[in-house]
Design a protein around this motif. Structure first.
Motif, mmCIF file in Angstrom:
data_model
loop_
_atom_site.group_PDB
_atom_site.id
_atom_site.type_symbol
_atom_site.label_atom_id
_atom_site.label_comp_id
_atom_site.label_asym_id
_atom_site.label_seq_id
_atom_site.Cartn_x
_atom_site.Cartn_y
_atom_site.Cartn_z
ATOM 1 N N MET A 66 0.705 -1.040 0.153
ATOM 2 C CA MET A 66 -0.254 -0.133 -0.223
ATOM 3 C C MET A 66 0.630 1.390 0.057
ATOM 4 O O MET A 66 1.807 0.953 0.651
ATOM 5 N N ALA A 67 0.544 1.942 -0.478
ATOM 6 C CA ALA A 67 1.242 3.353 -1.418
ATOM 7 C C ALA A 67 1.427 4.639 0.510
ATOM 8 O O ALA A 67 0.217 4.110 1.103
ATOM 9 N N ARG A 68 2.147 5.279 0.461
ATOM 10 C CA ARG A 68 2.276 5.486 1.488
ATOM 11 C C ARG A 68 1.314 7.391 1.081
ATOM 12 O O ARG A 68 1.485 7.350 0.305
ATOM 13 N N HIS A 69 0.976 8.063 2.127
ATOM 14 C CA HIS A 69 1.093 9.471 0.892
ATOM 15 C C HIS A 69 1.182 10.431 1.602
ATOM 16 O O HIS A 69 3.297 10.656 1.519
ATOM 17 N N ASN A 70 1.468 11.856 0.378
ATOM 18 C CA ASN A 70 2.427 12.285 0.194
ATOM 19 C C ASN A 70 3.485 13.119 1.544
ATOM 20 O O ASN A 70 2.502 13.132 2.080
ATOM 21 N N ARG A 71 4.419 13.738 0.990
ATOM 22 C CA ARG A 71 4.889 14.111 1.656
ATOM 23 C C ARG A 71 5.451 15.975 1.097
ATOM 24 O O ARG A 71 5.209 16.194 -0.214
ATOM 25 N N ASN A 72 5.219 16.562 1.759
ATOM 26 C CA ASN A 72 5.942 17.874 1.658
ATOM 27 C C ASN A 72 7.174 18.938 1.528
ATOM 28 O O ASN A 72 7.795 18.125 2.187
ATOM 29 N N GLY A 73 7.580 19.346 0.643
ATOM 30 C CA GLY A 73 9.132 19.524 0.583
ATOM 31 C C GLY A 73 8.746 20.877 -0.248
ATOM 32 O O GLY A 73 8.018 22.125 -0.536
ATOM 33 N N THR A 74 10.041 21.659 0.187
ATOM 34 C CA THR A 74 9.945 23.256 -0.849
ATOM 35 C C THR A 74 11.678 23.384 -2.185
ATOM 36 O O THR A 74 12.323 22.035 -1.143
ATOM 37 N N GLY A 75 11.537 24.443 -2.405
ATOM 38 C CA GLY A 75 12.697 24.566 -2.505
ATOM 39 C C GLY A 75 12.752 25.838 -3.898
ATOM 40 O O GLY A 75 11.380 26.415 -4.150
#
Length: 118
Positions: A1-10
């Motif tokens: 089962m896939a995991r939830h999205n994460r957040n990042g910046t750039g």
């Protein structure tokens, strides 16, 4: 089962800040390409997944969202890939030129290549 999205910046070549929502077991990096005044293009890594290997196989559908309110960019890419063979997706957006003189094309390339974990 896939995991939830994460957040990042750039931050891109011109100093614009982006927020990236990404599938942690699929996305390796996001590249951004912008035009230079001399007509050439500049490409750089906008975001790199901090994981060195995936913890689980990615799901059959993965989503990546790229936002930059200052540039009025808000795109979400959803990839359905039952065979799990998609390696790269490019999205071109037209944004206002930072100097206020017309518009320019910004290209985001989503790259998948996280190796399996041990």
């Amino acid at each position: 089962m896939a995991r939830h999205n994460r957040n990042g910046t750039g931050t891109d070549q011109r100093g614009f800040e982006y927020q990236i929502s990404y599938q942690p077991d699929w996305l390796r990096q996001v590249k951004v390409s912008r035009p230079l005044p001399n007509g050439r293009r500049s490409t750089m890594i906008l975001f790199r997944n901090p994981l060195e290997a995936r913890e689980r196989p990615p799901g059959r559908k993965v989503r990546t969202r790229i936002r930059c309110p200052e540039q009025k960019v808000d795109v979400e890419v959803a990839v359905k890939d039952g065979r799990r063979g998609v390696a790269r997706v490019s999205v071109a957006c037209t944004v206002d030129s930072p100097d206020g003189d017309g518009s320019e094309e910004v290209v985001f390339t989503l790259v998948d290549a996280l190796p399996p974990g041990s």
